[in-house]
Write an enzyme that holds these catalytic residues in place. Structure first.
Site, PDB file in Angstrom:
ATOM      1  N   LYS A 114       1.495   6.773  15.241  1.00 36.25           N
ATOM      2  CA  LYS A 114       1.525   6.075  14.064  1.00 36.25           C
ATOM      3  C   LYS A 114       2.320   7.001  12.547  1.00 36.25           C
ATOM      4  O   LYS A 114       2.154   8.174  12.605  1.00 36.25           O
ATOM      5  CB  LYS A 114      -0.264   5.860  12.951  1.00 36.25           C
ATOM      6  CG  LYS A 114       0.153   4.581  12.258  1.00 36.25           C
ATOM      7  CD  LYS A 114      -0.036   3.165  12.470  1.00 36.25           C
ATOM      8  CE  LYS A 114       0.754   2.448  11.137  1.00 36.25           C
ATOM      9  NZ  LYS A 114       0.284   1.060  11.859  1.00 36.25           N
ATOM     10  N   ASP A 154       4.417  -1.405   8.981  1.00 40.01           N
ATOM     11  CA  ASP A 154       3.301  -1.475   8.573  1.00 40.01           C
ATOM     12  C   ASP A 154       3.152  -1.507   6.932  1.00 40.01           C
ATOM     13  O   ASP A 154       4.627  -2.235   6.829  1.00 40.01           O
ATOM     14  CB  ASP A 154       2.720   0.130   8.690  1.00 40.01           C
ATOM     15  CG  ASP A 154       0.792  -0.554   9.101  1.00 40.01           C
ATOM     16  OD1 ASP A 154       0.071  -1.262   9.543  1.00 40.01           O
ATOM     17  OD2 ASP A 154       0.478  -0.172   8.012  1.00 40.01           O
TER      18      ASP A 154
END
Ligand code: NDP
Length: 433
Positions: A114, A154
């Site tokens: 991430k 995201d």
């Protein structure tokens, strides 16, 4: 805790997984012998970098960029980029840690990672967003690649940002490497259904929860939080399946539309105008807009938190339970606090954790990678069918695993254990690396 001071969200995510693993380690001492859990909690690599860029007034701005490459036992690191002022290492590590198990649950060959930045695209011009993305990629490009690490979107990173990031990667490397990023536009290597996938996938998961109980979305009252990518397409799929979404929100407030959210207006306000949801309320008679309240005070059958971490706390959970809510499914990552999750369990509310319920986004990203690798593109119908099958598979795997480990009906335990076992077995097979 001493090793990672101040990283509260990371501690919370790790604790939640470890709480489920007792029965697994008891049955499989080999995981403990090879220190699999301790290795899993330590990212393979963490990159933190400076992102200097020039705003529209000519002022130099400095943001901080992150990429945490957590675990590559199952495939290249895979996970989104978040651009939001709240981003710091603890958030990126919690998201990266969750991603390992989520990606494992999809059954696709993808590891966990991430990244992101404390940059806020909100109230920035297109030119500023482009210059920021170019500066961000000017460092990130040396760490990613189709076989290494494949970022996606995201919070704060949608099609526009992925476009600028991909453009800069292509310019720097002189390679049209489609598989380096997912969430691309349909004209340049993107996949049908990727935009809709996380929201649709969450609703497909709930559809299965209802189906095994002989029920359906027909006539159900649903509350969704957020009004971004995940929320909008969760609303769309609930409506297609016969449910009524009566509320959604943003970080300023929530709106109540008892007739059911007008999806066209919501998309116009959020996607075309990039405005606040208060603008929706201004334009539709009979809609109530509540500033600073909690959307979870509203009575509903099904609650879908689709905004951000820790947005639904113990008090919200108690209100949902008192109002008769029967199912909570996390479209966002870790939106429910640990005390909320405990209250749901005690009250018999069915709870689907994000790493299972919102895995449709990354699963469709993996389908995008498949299409890029074979230089192919699939139809919307075919891709949506694949997504639905994957979500049904994840649902069944969670239930079956929960049964095997003595936690029948516990989706949280099932997701954590099933996600863990596949990664742990791969780590054992690959040796101590
Ligand atoms: P978007 O940026 O498209 O939308 C985020 C929404 O959440 C906005 O409505 C935003 O409101 C709201 N929000 C953000 N931060 C806060 C906050 N601190 N308090 C209240 N509301 C907030 O993001 P996504 O829809 O893509 O992501 C939402 C969640 O889903 C995140 O947890 C993300 O990690 C998760 N997720 C996303 C996937 C994807 O494919 N996009 C895949 C899997 C999970 P505002 O505009 O006011 O900030």
């Amino acid at each position: 805790l001493r090793r990672n001071p101040g990283e509260n969200e990371f501690h919370q995510a790790v604790r939640e997984v470890l709480d489920s693993l007792g029965p697994v380690v008891a049955k499989h001492p080999e995981y403990a012998d090879a220190a699999v859990i301790r290795r899993l909690c330590e990212p393979e690599r963490q990159i933190i970098f400076r992102v200097p860029w020039v705003d529209d007034s000519g002022t130099v701005q400095i943001n901080r960029g992150f990429r945490v490459e957590f675990n590559s036992a199952l495939g290249p690191y895979k996970g989104g980029l978040r651009f939001h002022p709240s981003v710091y290492l603890g958030i990126v590590k919690f998201l990266g840690f969750e991603q390992i198990f989520k990606n494992s649950l999809t059954g696709m060959p993808i590891g966990g990672g991430k990244g992101g930045s404390d940059f806020s695209p909100r109230d920035r011009s297109d030119g500023e967003v482009m210059r920021f993305c170019q500066a961000f990629m000017t460092e990130l490009y040396r760490h990613i690649g189709e076989y290494t690490d494949v970022p996606a979107g995201d919070i704060g990173v949608g099609g526009r940002e992925i476009g600028y990031l991909f453009g800069q990667y292509k310019r720097i490397t002189n390679r049209y490497e489609s598989g380096v990023l997912t969430g691309k536009g349909l004209a340049w290597g993107g996949s049908q259904v990727r935009t809709e996938a996380t929201g649709y996938g969450t609703v497909f998961f709930v559809e299965e929860m209802l189906k095994v109980r002989g029920d359906s979305f027909e006539g159900k009252k649903v509350v969704v939080s957020g009004s971004g990518n995940v929320a909008i397409y969760a609303v769309e799929k609930v409506q297609q399946l016969g449910g009524t979404v009566v509320a959604c929100s943003d970080s300023n407030g929530y709106l109540v539309d008892e007739k059911g959210i007008d999806l066209e207006l919501l998309k116009e306000v959020k996607l075309t105008r990039r405005a606040r949801i208060s603008a929706y309320a201004d334009e539709r008679p009979g809609v109530r807009y509540v500033e600073d309240g909690s959307v979870w005070e509203l009575p509903c059958d099904i609650a879908l938190p689709c905004a951000t971490q820790n947005e639904l706390n113990g008090r919200d959970a108690a209100a949902l339970i008192a109002n008769g809510c029967a199912i909570v499914a996390e479209g966002a990552n870790m939106p429910c606090t640990p005390d909320a999750v405990r209250l749901f369990a005690d009250a018999g509310v069915l709870f689907a954790p994000g790493k299972a319920a919102n895995a449709g986004g990354v699963a469709t990203s993996a389908l995008e990678m498949q299409q890029n690798a074979s230089r192919d593109s699939w139809s919307f119908e075919h891709t949506e069918r694949r997504l639905a099958d994957i979500m049904h598979g994840i649902h069944d795997r969670c239930l079956e695993t929960a049964d095997v480990y003595g936690k029948p009906g516990n989706y949280l335990a099932g997701a954590n254990i099933a996600g863990f076992i596949q990664v742990a077995d791969a780590m054992l097979a690959l040796g101590v690396i």
